[in-house]
Write an enzyme that holds these catalytic residues in place. Structure first.
Site, mmCIF file in Angstrom:
data_model
loop_
_atom_site.group_PDB
_atom_site.id
_atom_site.type_symbol
_atom_site.label_atom_id
_atom_site.label_comp_id
_atom_site.label_asym_id
_atom_site.label_seq_id
_atom_site.Cartn_x
_atom_site.Cartn_y
_atom_site.Cartn_z
ATOM 1 N N ASP A 1 37.340 38.316 38.569
ATOM 2 C CA ASP A 1 38.096 39.120 38.911
ATOM 3 C C ASP A 1 37.175 40.627 39.016
ATOM 4 O O ASP A 1 36.140 40.611 38.311
ATOM 5 C CB ASP A 1 39.041 39.747 37.660
ATOM 6 N N ASN B 1 48.158 35.516 45.045
ATOM 7 C CA ASN B 1 47.497 36.124 46.094
ATOM 8 C C ASN B 1 47.878 36.262 47.356
ATOM 9 O O ASN B 1 47.551 37.092 48.432
ATOM 10 C CB ASN B 1 46.079 35.766 46.048
HETATM 11 C C1 FPP Z 1 39.123 38.918 42.434
HETATM 12 O O1 FPP Z 1 38.833 40.359 42.985
HETATM 13 C C2 FPP Z 1 38.973 37.974 43.029
HETATM 14 C C3 FPP Z 1 39.835 37.071 44.096
HETATM 15 C C4 FPP Z 1 40.988 37.552 44.394
HETATM 16 C C5 FPP Z 1 39.407 36.039 44.738
HETATM 17 C C6 FPP Z 1 37.987 35.346 44.513
HETATM 18 C C7 FPP Z 1 37.088 35.175 45.682
HETATM 19 C C8 FPP Z 1 36.023 35.356 45.938
HETATM 20 C C9 FPP Z 1 34.959 35.380 44.642
HETATM 21 C C10 FPP Z 1 35.598 35.333 47.182
HETATM 22 C C11 FPP Z 1 35.059 33.822 47.854
HETATM 23 C C12 FPP Z 1 35.287 32.515 46.909
HETATM 24 C C13 FPP Z 1 34.638 31.466 47.082
HETATM 25 C C14 FPP Z 1 35.110 30.310 46.492
HETATM 26 C C15 FPP Z 1 33.445 31.409 48.177
HETATM 27 P P1 FPP Z 1 39.882 41.419 43.084
HETATM 28 O O2 FPP Z 1 40.155 41.546 44.632
HETATM 29 O O3 FPP Z 1 41.449 41.038 42.573
HETATM 30 O O4 FPP Z 1 39.461 42.720 42.541
HETATM 31 P P2 FPP Z 1 40.168 44.011 41.942
HETATM 32 O O5 FPP Z 1 41.037 43.572 40.975
HETATM 33 O O6 FPP Z 1 39.094 44.901 41.482
HETATM 34 O O7 FPP Z 1 40.796 44.375 43.253
#
Ligand code: FPP
Length: 245
Positions: A20, A68
């Site tokens: 996250d 998501n």
């Molecule tokens: C959370 O950050 C992360 C995600 C929604 C998905 C995880 C995805 C990756 C790490 C990218 C690529 C993945 C792979 C497997 C290559 P957020 O967007 O919720 O962060 P925030 O809460 O700060 O907005």
């Protein structure tokens, strides 16, 4: 924190991570969210390799939740293309590092090109014997449990399973994670202290580790710190300390 501070004989067998903070990282840097996800993908690579280096058997990453899908369409598209490009790019390194890829979730809901790429890498790495990297994609624990209940009910109706025989083993065998042991260590980055519908059944006895680090900042050192914290805890599984002696 160096390798020498970890007890190599007491490593968790299964680590799961709620990655996250990509968005907040991008915001802090004055960049668009896409840059945060790209940096997140880089952190995935580092973490997978650090896990493999330690010889940890199972790593499960929450890459995309059922919730998501409700993000703006452009962000969903970005995450899907990032997944495809990462899978393509990482296949060679995964093979070199003996990593086997698996996936859990409602995979049929993923765009067809993502499914194709995913199944290709799963197939090409299926003989690898090192770390088993499982990506949770379009994953939700309640959905997983619901579909297990449906499958078991159908088998009861068709006299394949008898109600009196339903136990934890049978439930485990109907979850997406039927090929995985329970989670030993669950990590969540970015300071949020919640589970967000991830592996609800499988974390029953897991040690939970929350860190303020944002996912793009997570690296080998961070992983070692999390494992070090896990190793300092006493896992009692409901017993008293004396019983464990
Ligand atoms: C959370 O950050 C992360 C995600 C929604 C998905 C995880 C995805 C990756 C790490 C990218 C690529 C993945 C792979 C497997 C290559 P957020 O967007 O919720 O962060 P925030 O809460 O700060 O907005």
């Amino acid at each position: 924190m160096g390798l020498d501070e970890l007890n190599i004989n007491a490593l968790p067998e299964h680590i799961a991570i709620i990655m996250d903070g990509n968005g907040r990282w991008a915001q802090q840097q004055g960049k668009i969210r896409l840059r945060g996800h790209q940096a997140g993908a880089e952190a995935v690579r580092k973490t997978v390799e650090a896990t493999a280096k330690l010889g940890i058997k199972h790593l499960t990453l929450y890459a995309f939740s059922t919730e998501n899908w409700n993000r703006p369409q452009t962000e969903v598209n970005t995450l899907m293309s990032l997944l495809v490009s990462s899978l393509r790019r990482e296949l060679k390194r995964m093979t070199k590092n003996n990593i086997r890829l698996s996936a859990i979730g409602s995979l049929d809901k993923l765009p067809k090109n993502v499914q194709r790429e995913l199944y290709e890498v799963i197939e090409k790495t299926e003989k690898n014997t090192g770390t088993n990297l499982t990506l949770a994609l379009s994953y939700g624990a309640r959905e997983e449990i619901k579909q297990a209940v449906v499958e078991i009910s159908q088998k009861v109706k068709n006299n394949i399973i008898q109600v009196k025989n339903i136990d934890e083993t049978i439930i485990n065998e109907h979850l997406y994670t039927r090929f995985l042991p329970d989670v030993d260590l669950l990590i969540r980055t970015s300071g949020e202290v919640r589970i967000s519908n991830f592996l609800l059944w499988q974390i029953a006895y897991a040690e939970l580790y929350f860190t303020e680090e944002l996912w793009p900042e997570f690296d080998e050192q961070s992983l070692h710190r999390a494992i070090n914290s896990y190793q300092k805890r006493e896992r009692r599984f409901g017993k008293t300390s004396e019983q464990l002696l």
